[in-house]
Write a protein that holds these residues in place. Sequence first.
Motif: not given
Length: 89
Positions: A37-49
């Motif tokens: 979940y942390i990996y997915i959250y970081i991936y999505i957050f990086n994509v959003i940023v």
Amino acid sequence: MINKLPILIFQIYIYIYIYIYIYIYIYIYIYIYMYIYIYIYIYIFNVIVTVGLVERIFLKLEIIKMYLRLIMFQQRLNILVLVLLKKKC
């Protein structure tokens, strides 16, 4: 009672073993999914940023293009006015 004591101790060991096994299984399960979940959250957050950064860059480019168009339009109008004034004189 004396005959049943080793059986009770064995059952207690089995219960402790099962408890530890379940505890370790749940512990590992929780941590594995937590990392996923942390990996997915970081991936999505990086994509959003990243998308936000790209959108801001394109917004700045649009502002610059609009400013240059206005300047060019103003320069063209100035040149046209000068041409018209020279024709009239």
